[in-house]
Design a protein around this motif. Sequence first.
Motif, PDB file in Angstrom:
ATOM      1  N   HIS A 218       0.854  -1.179   0.000  1.00  0.00           N
ATOM      2  CA  HIS A 218       0.000   0.000   0.000  1.00  0.00           C
ATOM      3  C   HIS A 218       0.894   1.234   0.000  1.00  0.00           C
ATOM      4  O   HIS A 218       1.708   1.422   0.922  1.00  0.00           O
ATOM      5  CB  HIS A 218      -0.896   0.015   1.235  1.00  0.00           C
ATOM      6  CG  HIS A 218      -1.771  -1.201   1.370  1.00  0.00           C
ATOM      7  ND1 HIS A 218      -3.098  -1.204   1.015  1.00  0.00           N
ATOM      8  CD2 HIS A 218      -1.488  -2.460   1.815  1.00  0.00           C
ATOM      9  CE1 HIS A 218      -3.607  -2.402   1.242  1.00  0.00           C
ATOM     10  NE2 HIS A 218      -2.651  -3.181   1.729  1.00  0.00           N
ATOM     11  N   ALA A 219       0.751   2.077  -1.021  1.00  0.00           N
ATOM     12  CA  ALA A 219       1.603   3.254  -1.168  1.00  0.00           C
ATOM     13  C   ALA A 219       0.771   4.526  -0.991  1.00  0.00           C
ATOM     14  O   ALA A 219      -0.326   4.661  -1.562  1.00  0.00           O
ATOM     15  CB  ALA A 219       2.272   3.266  -2.537  1.00  0.00           C
ATOM     16  N   PHE A 220       1.298   5.442  -0.194  1.00  0.00           N
ATOM     17  CA  PHE A 220       0.713   6.762  -0.016  1.00  0.00           C
ATOM     18  C   PHE A 220       1.721   7.768  -0.560  1.00  0.00           C
ATOM     19  O   PHE A 220       2.879   7.805  -0.115  1.00  0.00           O
ATOM     20  CB  PHE A 220       0.405   7.020   1.462  1.00  0.00           C
ATOM     21  CG  PHE A 220      -0.656   6.107   2.009  1.00  0.00           C
ATOM     22  CD1 PHE A 220      -1.965   6.539   2.133  1.00  0.00           C
ATOM     23  CD2 PHE A 220      -0.351   4.800   2.376  1.00  0.00           C
ATOM     24  CE1 PHE A 220      -2.957   5.684   2.622  1.00  0.00           C
ATOM     25  CE2 PHE A 220      -1.327   3.942   2.866  1.00  0.00           C
ATOM     26  CZ  PHE A 220      -2.627   4.391   2.994  1.00  0.00           C
ATOM     27  N   THR A 221       1.303   8.566  -1.522  1.00  0.00           N
ATOM     28  CA  THR A 221       2.246   9.403  -2.250  1.00  0.00           C
ATOM     29  C   THR A 221       1.599  10.739  -2.596  1.00  0.00           C
ATOM     30  O   THR A 221       0.406  10.799  -2.921  1.00  0.00           O
ATOM     31  CB  THR A 221       2.723   8.681  -3.524  1.00  0.00           C
ATOM     32  OG1 THR A 221       3.692   9.467  -4.200  1.00  0.00           O
ATOM     33  CG2 THR A 221       1.570   8.357  -4.456  1.00  0.00           C
ATOM     34  N   LYS A 222       2.385  11.790  -2.534  1.00  0.00           N
ATOM     35  CA  LYS A 222       1.842  13.113  -2.835  1.00  0.00           C
ATOM     36  C   LYS A 222       1.929  13.401  -4.326  1.00  0.00           C
ATOM     37  O   LYS A 222       2.996  13.302  -4.923  1.00  0.00           O
ATOM     38  CB  LYS A 222       2.598  14.189  -2.078  1.00  0.00           C
ATOM     39  CG  LYS A 222       2.041  15.597  -2.333  1.00  0.00           C
ATOM     40  CD  LYS A 222       2.987  16.668  -1.876  1.00  0.00           C
ATOM     41  CE  LYS A 222       2.429  18.041  -2.239  1.00  0.00           C
ATOM     42  NZ  LYS A 222       3.400  19.112  -1.958  1.00  0.00           N
ATOM     43  N   ASN A 223       0.789  13.757  -4.908  1.00  0.00           N
ATOM     44  CA  ASN A 223       0.753  14.238  -6.282  1.00  0.00           C
ATOM     45  C   ASN A 223       1.165  15.702  -6.253  1.00  0.00           C
ATOM     46  O   ASN A 223       0.447  16.547  -5.716  1.00  0.00           O
ATOM     47  CB  ASN A 223      -0.651  14.072  -6.871  1.00  0.00           C
ATOM     48  CG  ASN A 223      -0.734  14.495  -8.321  1.00  0.00           C
ATOM     49  OD1 ASN A 223      -0.218  15.538  -8.701  1.00  0.00           O
ATOM     50  ND2 ASN A 223      -1.416  13.698  -9.127  1.00  0.00           N
ATOM     51  N   GLU A 224       2.329  16.005  -6.818  1.00  0.00           N
ATOM     52  CA  GLU A 224       2.879  17.345  -6.695  1.00  0.00           C
ATOM     53  C   GLU A 224       2.127  18.367  -7.550  1.00  0.00           C
ATOM     54  O   GLU A 224       2.236  19.574  -7.308  1.00  0.00           O
ATOM     55  CB  GLU A 224       4.373  17.335  -7.066  1.00  0.00           C
ATOM     56  CG  GLU A 224       5.112  18.613  -6.756  1.00  0.00           C
ATOM     57  CD  GLU A 224       4.923  19.077  -5.325  1.00  0.00           C
ATOM     58  OE1 GLU A 224       4.319  20.141  -5.128  1.00  0.00           O
ATOM     59  OE2 GLU A 224       5.374  18.377  -4.402  1.00  0.00           O
ATOM     60  N   THR A 246      -7.657   9.443  -5.574  1.00  0.00           N
ATOM     61  CA  THR A 246      -7.042  10.716  -5.929  1.00  0.00           C
ATOM     62  C   THR A 246      -7.896  11.857  -5.391  1.00  0.00           C
ATOM     63  O   THR A 246      -8.987  11.639  -4.850  1.00  0.00           O
ATOM     64  CB  THR A 246      -6.910  10.861  -7.453  1.00  0.00           C
ATOM     65  OG1 THR A 246      -8.216  10.800  -8.041  1.00  0.00           O
ATOM     66  CG2 THR A 246      -6.043   9.748  -8.045  1.00  0.00           C
ATOM     67  N   GLY A 247      -7.413  13.070  -5.535  1.00  0.00           N
ATOM     68  CA  GLY A 247      -8.151  14.221  -5.035  1.00  0.00           C
ATOM     69  C   GLY A 247      -8.272  14.173  -3.524  1.00  0.00           C
ATOM     70  O   GLY A 247      -7.439  13.590  -2.827  1.00  0.00           O
ATOM     71  N   ASP A 248      -9.342  14.724  -3.003  1.00  0.00           N
ATOM     72  CA  ASP A 248      -9.552  14.747  -1.555  1.00  0.00           C
ATOM     73  C   ASP A 248     -10.324  13.505  -1.112  1.00  0.00           C
ATOM     74  O   ASP A 248     -11.330  13.583  -0.418  1.00  0.00           O
ATOM     75  CB  ASP A 248     -10.292  16.019  -1.162  1.00  0.00           C
ATOM     76  CG  ASP A 248     -10.233  16.292   0.337  1.00  0.00           C
ATOM     77  OD1 ASP A 248      -9.363  15.714   1.015  1.00  0.00           O
ATOM     78  OD2 ASP A 248     -11.065  17.083   0.826  1.00  0.00           O
ATOM     79  N   TRP A 249      -9.830  12.336  -1.519  1.00  0.00           N
ATOM     80  CA  TRP A 249     -10.557  11.082  -1.301  1.00  0.00           C
ATOM     81  C   TRP A 249     -10.710  10.728   0.167  1.00  0.00           C
ATOM     82  O   TRP A 249     -11.685  10.088   0.566  1.00  0.00           O
ATOM     83  CB  TRP A 249      -9.837   9.946  -2.028  1.00  0.00           C
ATOM     84  CG  TRP A 249      -8.467   9.655  -1.483  1.00  0.00           C
ATOM     85  CD1 TRP A 249      -7.321  10.336  -1.763  1.00  0.00           C
ATOM     86  CD2 TRP A 249      -8.105   8.631  -0.563  1.00  0.00           C
ATOM     87  NE1 TRP A 249      -6.254   9.796  -1.073  1.00  0.00           N
ATOM     88  CE2 TRP A 249      -6.710   8.747  -0.336  1.00  0.00           C
ATOM     89  CE3 TRP A 249      -8.813   7.617   0.074  1.00  0.00           C
ATOM     90  CZ2 TRP A 249      -6.023   7.893   0.521  1.00  0.00           C
ATOM     91  CZ3 TRP A 249      -8.124   6.773   0.929  1.00  0.00           C
ATOM     92  CH2 TRP A 249      -6.749   6.910   1.145  1.00  0.00           C
TER      93      TRP A 249
END
Length: 466
Positions: A218-224, A246-249
């Motif tokens: 499980h990966a948590f990553t910031k979309n820059e 994605t988005g404010d999920w």
Amino acid sequence: MTTRPRTPSRTPSRRALLRAMAALPVAALVLGEAPGLLGTALAAAPPSGSATRYTIVPFLNSDDGTVNVYQSDDATDFRLVQSSAYTPPSNRIRDASVFKHTDGYYYLTYTTHTWQDVSTTIGFARSSDRVGWTFLYDYTVPIANLSRAWAPEWFVDSDGSVNVIVSCSTTNDEWIFTPYVLKAANSALTAWSSPVALSGIGANHIDTFIVRIGSTYHAFTKNETAKYIEYATASSLTGPYTITRTGDWAGWGSYREGPALVQLDNGGWRIFFDGYGDGNYYYSDSYDTFATWSAPTALPGISGTARHFTVVKETVTGGVSITKNATRSLRSVNYTTRYWEEQSALLNLPVVTSSSATADKQAATFTVVAGLADANGYSFRDAAGNYLRHYNYRGRFDANDGTSTFAKDATFVARTGTASGAVRFESYNYPGYYLRHYNYQLRLERSDGTDLFRQDSSFVPATAWA
């Protein structure tokens, strides 16, 4: 029906500055599966005589040349252990990630330069006690035309292999980052495999943090670009990952970065992240394998001070020990003549003395038993066989209805109190919430990180009045 408690001049973020630069014309961890991993403690309250310890080593909002060490027994109330615990011999220290290796040492890896500078190395340091740190080396990440290597994060796989997930950009576009994995080639952590890009996450993602549950990564990553923390899964560490949220999920909002996860004593997962847009540091909890999350809550005490950290969780000796299947009375630490007493099914804190009525003494006496939801926790039973539970933020006594909700509401995790022999009772199903006296009533309230709250929520198990 039980009401669930709901959560309600700063140096510019490197990401905020990155956004400005981007406008210019230049364009982990597996918990509880193997020794030595981040968070090796299993999902259970600490046994009698032991305590849970969460350690973070963040760099400072006011100074990216050093790190502090903080610890907490509940992953909410972090207290300073050592200020300026480690300053590298040169360059900076940002985005420090910590874990405990099988050799017994704690290791840091970190970003070595500030945002303005080319940064082709990541730093390493180690400590035997989390307080005194020794610089090991700076490692040049072997990627062609590398411009920046940022935010290295430890990830220990289920086979014991040690990895670092690092966000890298190249000179053709120095502000577009891609996550890579480096695998340790020896147990001394001095040699590393060639970097492998995490397939599926793609470019323009940064601060990737990974946990493994069963066979799923499980990966948590910031979309820059979007400024949201996204969520992806894969069946292999290197991918391919599928980004499904994605988005404010999760309801965390935008301008969030530096996600880091740890499993709590009750089995839930907590994510921490830097709310660099508003100056707070947040946490949020999930109990359904990351599908839904509690409202983000600012960490008390360290918001505005600590920046970008990860967490190492351990079970250590020296915790609370309360005899079970025995009667006790519970005395307030800061109002020493006041005791827990059941009054009209509610838990209050009146004065109880040797001259009090027999009925009051009996109502101030409880049987301490193993926690209904976790035997390492504690539950409290009155003379009629009813159990103390939280209900609409109040401590009250009800008959056990046999449901899992009741069992959790009636289970408390013992944390060390503010005086010798004192105990704080944290809600099992609402971590960070404690039984705390207010207007001489026992209520369930969220820790605010103050000494007054710690005192108001500390009680001494004493000889039973009846």
